[in-house]
Motif scaffolding. Structure first.
Motif, short mmCIF file in Angstrom:
data_model
loop_
_atom_site.label_atom_id
_atom_site.label_comp_id
_atom_site.label_asym_id
_atom_site.label_seq_id
_atom_site.Cartn_x
_atom_site.Cartn_y
_atom_site.Cartn_z
N PHE A 26 0.86 -1.20 0.00
CA PHE A 26 0.00 0.00 0.00
C PHE A 26 0.89 1.24 0.00
O PHE A 26 0.78 2.13 0.84
CB PHE A 26 -0.95 -0.01 1.19
CG PHE A 26 -1.51 -1.38 1.47
CD1 PHE A 26 -2.30 -2.02 0.52
CD2 PHE A 26 -1.22 -2.05 2.64
CE1 PHE A 26 -2.79 -3.31 0.76
CE2 PHE A 26 -1.71 -3.33 2.88
CZ PHE A 26 -2.50 -3.96 1.94
N ALA A 27 1.78 1.27 -0.98
CA ALA A 27 2.94 2.17 -0.96
C ALA A 27 2.60 3.63 -1.25
O ALA A 27 3.41 4.50 -0.93
CB ALA A 27 3.98 1.68 -1.96
N GLY A 28 1.44 3.93 -1.84
CA GLY A 28 1.16 5.31 -2.20
C GLY A 28 2.23 5.86 -3.11
O GLY A 28 2.64 5.23 -4.08
N SER B 162 3.92 -2.60 -3.55
CA SER B 162 2.60 -2.77 -4.15
C SER B 162 1.80 -1.50 -3.95
O SER B 162 1.71 -0.98 -2.84
CB SER B 162 1.86 -3.96 -3.50
OG SER B 162 0.54 -4.06 -4.00
N GLN B 163 1.23 -0.99 -5.03
CA GLN B 163 0.36 0.17 -4.95
C GLN B 163 -0.70 0.06 -6.04
O GLN B 163 -0.39 0.04 -7.22
CB GLN B 163 1.14 1.48 -5.11
CG GLN B 163 0.26 2.71 -5.32
CD GLN B 163 -0.78 2.91 -4.22
OE1 GLN B 163 -0.54 2.58 -3.06
NE2 GLN B 163 -1.96 3.44 -4.58
N TRP B 164 -1.95 0.00 -5.59
CA TRP B 164 -3.07 -0.11 -6.53
C TRP B 164 -4.27 0.60 -5.93
O TRP B 164 -4.65 0.33 -4.79
CB TRP B 164 -3.41 -1.58 -6.78
CG TRP B 164 -4.53 -1.79 -7.77
CD1 TRP B 164 -4.48 -1.62 -9.12
CD2 TRP B 164 -5.86 -2.22 -7.46
NE1 TRP B 164 -5.71 -1.92 -9.69
CE2 TRP B 164 -6.56 -2.30 -8.68
CE3 TRP B 164 -6.52 -2.56 -6.28
CZ2 TRP B 164 -7.90 -2.68 -8.76
CZ3 TRP B 164 -7.85 -2.94 -6.36
CH2 TRP B 164 -8.53 -3.01 -7.58
N GLU B 165 -4.85 1.53 -6.67
CA GLU B 165 -5.99 2.30 -6.22
C GLU B 165 -7.25 1.72 -6.85
O GLU B 165 -7.42 1.77 -8.07
CB GLU B 165 -5.83 3.77 -6.62
CG GLU B 165 -6.79 4.72 -5.93
CD GLU B 165 -6.47 4.92 -4.47
OE1 GLU B 165 -7.41 5.05 -3.66
OE2 GLU B 165 -5.27 4.94 -4.13
N GLN C 27 -3.35 4.61 -12.71
CA GLN C 27 -2.78 4.43 -11.39
C GLN C 27 -1.70 5.50 -11.15
O GLN C 27 -0.49 5.24 -11.23
CB GLN C 27 -2.21 3.02 -11.25
CG GLN C 27 -3.26 1.93 -11.29
CD GLN C 27 -4.20 1.98 -10.10
OE1 GLN C 27 -3.78 2.19 -8.96
NE2 GLN C 27 -5.49 1.79 -10.35
N HIS D 94 0.98 4.91 -8.22
CA HIS D 94 1.95 3.89 -8.64
C HIS D 94 2.93 4.47 -9.64
O HIS D 94 4.15 4.25 -9.55
CB HIS D 94 1.22 2.69 -9.25
CG HIS D 94 2.14 1.65 -9.81
ND1 HIS D 94 2.61 1.68 -11.11
CD2 HIS D 94 2.70 0.55 -9.23
CE1 HIS D 94 3.40 0.64 -11.31
NE2 HIS D 94 3.48 -0.06 -10.19
N TYR E 249 5.47 6.69 -7.96
CA TYR E 249 6.47 5.86 -7.29
C TYR E 249 7.52 5.37 -8.30
O TYR E 249 8.73 5.45 -8.06
CB TYR E 249 5.76 4.67 -6.63
CG TYR E 249 6.59 3.85 -5.69
CD1 TYR E 249 7.60 3.01 -6.15
CD2 TYR E 249 6.36 3.89 -4.32
CE1 TYR E 249 8.35 2.23 -5.28
CE2 TYR E 249 7.10 3.12 -3.43
CZ TYR E 249 8.10 2.29 -3.92
OH TYR E 249 8.84 1.53 -3.06
N CYS F 60 -3.09 12.40 -2.91
CA CYS F 60 -1.94 11.57 -2.55
C CYS F 60 -1.32 12.01 -1.23
O CYS F 60 -0.91 11.18 -0.41
CB CYS F 60 -0.89 11.59 -3.67
SG CYS F 60 -1.38 10.67 -5.14
#
Length: 400
Positions: free
Chosen positions: A9-11, A32-35, A41, A44, A47, A375
């Protein structure tokens, strides 16, 4: 021990940025980052623009990722939502315990079960310790029970970032878990729990506190998590320690540091777009006290009331907690009087980044301007994790 990190949930990478500021030895091996519900995304992609991509699974729903395929790591970090953590008893022949669909805690639990990271650092809202209202403490109890069942001891602390020098009055629950097989656990197991909370534990070393407090105790039956979900209730305090289901908790007071004032992080020569213009009357209504008669879906009439909040926000204090709705026309958005122009305006995206401790223009990576605020409202206060990162670095250096 190598300081390898998995960030869930990295934002836009708050944990990673904070840890790398703490020590160049921290190496993120997967994130892992998924909205949900977003075609694009943006977080993501932000990042990836800063650090590059790792594989094709970092930007998909983590629930479809085989946790055994996640690279090995020694530290799991993540900020996950506060949700309903109730669980059901396993059905006959089922694979085992599962929580409600979509509740992201179970993705953390499943990753720990598959990869057995020696150390874990998690972030959540402060109300986690008291939710749900109908069974206070149950949700946190379920999390502690899951960690205990997986062989972890746990420390926790609610941290108000402004009390430790930050530019925002943001209260968050941090959870530090560590395998009972680590050298750190061996050292802590020989200590008085009160000393762990007060002076020698992970959070006491990262965020010093005053020494006058009372410890409450409770036993958690972590071998029967469904029963915890059904009936456990306990008044968790803002600091604590758990080993083998034995809980020790206390309300502690920080040794406060000089906060950063909103005035200290304001931008210069702000563009006209950020000023309130002809919407002043609407802003005054939203920020003001009000009593409104409403009717519920069942026909019950009641009076909705709320008190006034500061308008404009003082720039001689840290900011209030920033939400994902920052900059939109709503009660929680910050409005300040610009010291250069003496006119009312919104915060800029760069100011929002500074409040959270990110570098200027961290989110200026092609995402919509409004989403940059979203964000930051989702992010953690980077300097707080950097403090913890320094303590973590020392702890991990003591492991084989």
């Amino acid at each position: 021990m190598e300081k390898t990190v998995c960030e869930l949930f990295a934002g836009v990478g708050g944990f990673r940025l904070a840890l790398e500021r703490a020590s160049s030895d921290f190496q993120t091996v997967w994130f892992s980052q998924w909205e949900p519900g977003k075609t694009k995304q943006w977080a993501h992609d932000c990042y990836v623009q800063h650090w590059g991509d790792i594989d094709e699974f970092t930007g998909v729903d983590i629930s479809i990722v085989d946790k055994h395929n996640v690279p090995d790591h020694n530290l799991l970090v993540g900020g996950f939502p506060c949700q309903d953590y109730s669980v059901a008893r396993p059905l006959p022949g089922s694979a085992g315990l599962e929580g409600k669909k979509g509740v992201l805690w179970w993705q953390i639990r499943d990753t720990l079960e598959a990869k057995h990271a020696p150390f874990v650092l998690l972030e959540n809202v402060d109300r986690l310790l008291k939710s749900p209202a109908s069974q206070r403490g149950r949700d946190f109890g379920v999390i502690l029970a899951c960690l205990a069942a997986l062989g972890y001891a746990v420390e926790w602390r609610v941290v108000n970032a402004a009390e430790y020098g930050a530019a925002q009055r943001r209260r968050r629950t941090f959870i530090f878990a560590y395998s009972t097989n680590t050298r750190y656990a061996e050292r802590m197991n020989r200590q008085n729990p009160e000393h762990i909370i007060s002076s020698i534990g992970f959070f006491a070393r990262s965020f010093p506190i005053e020494q006058n407090f009372v410890v409450n105790e409770e036993m958690l039956n972590f071998q029967d998590i469904p029963t915890v979900s059904e009936s456990f209730s306990f008044e968790f305090k803002n600091a604590g320690y758990m080993l083998n289901g034995q809980i020790y908790t206390a309300n502690v007071k920080p040794i406060e540091e000089e906060p950063t004032l909103l005035r200290d992080i304001l931008a210069k020569n702000v563009a006209e777009d950020y000023y309130l213009g002809d919407k002043l009357e609407k802003w005054e209504y939203l920020k003001g006290a009000k009593k409104i008669e409403r009717t519920s879906k069942t026909g019950h009439r009641y009076i909705f009331s709320e008190g006034a909040i500061a308008f404009p926000d003082s720039i001689d204090a840290p900011a209030r907690t920033m939400l994902t709705s920052e900059s939109s026309l709503n009660r929680s958005t910050h409005v300040i009087r610009d010291p250069e122009t003496n006119r009312l305006r919104l915060l800029t995206q760069v100011e929002a980044e500074r409040i959270q401790g990110f570098d200027d223009n961290w989110t200026d990576t092609g995402m919509p301007q409004k989403f940059r605020y979203f964000c930051m409202g989702n992010a953690l206060v980077v300097p707080m994790v950097t403090r913890m990162g320094r303590t973590l670095s020392t702890i991990m250096e003591g492991e084989p």
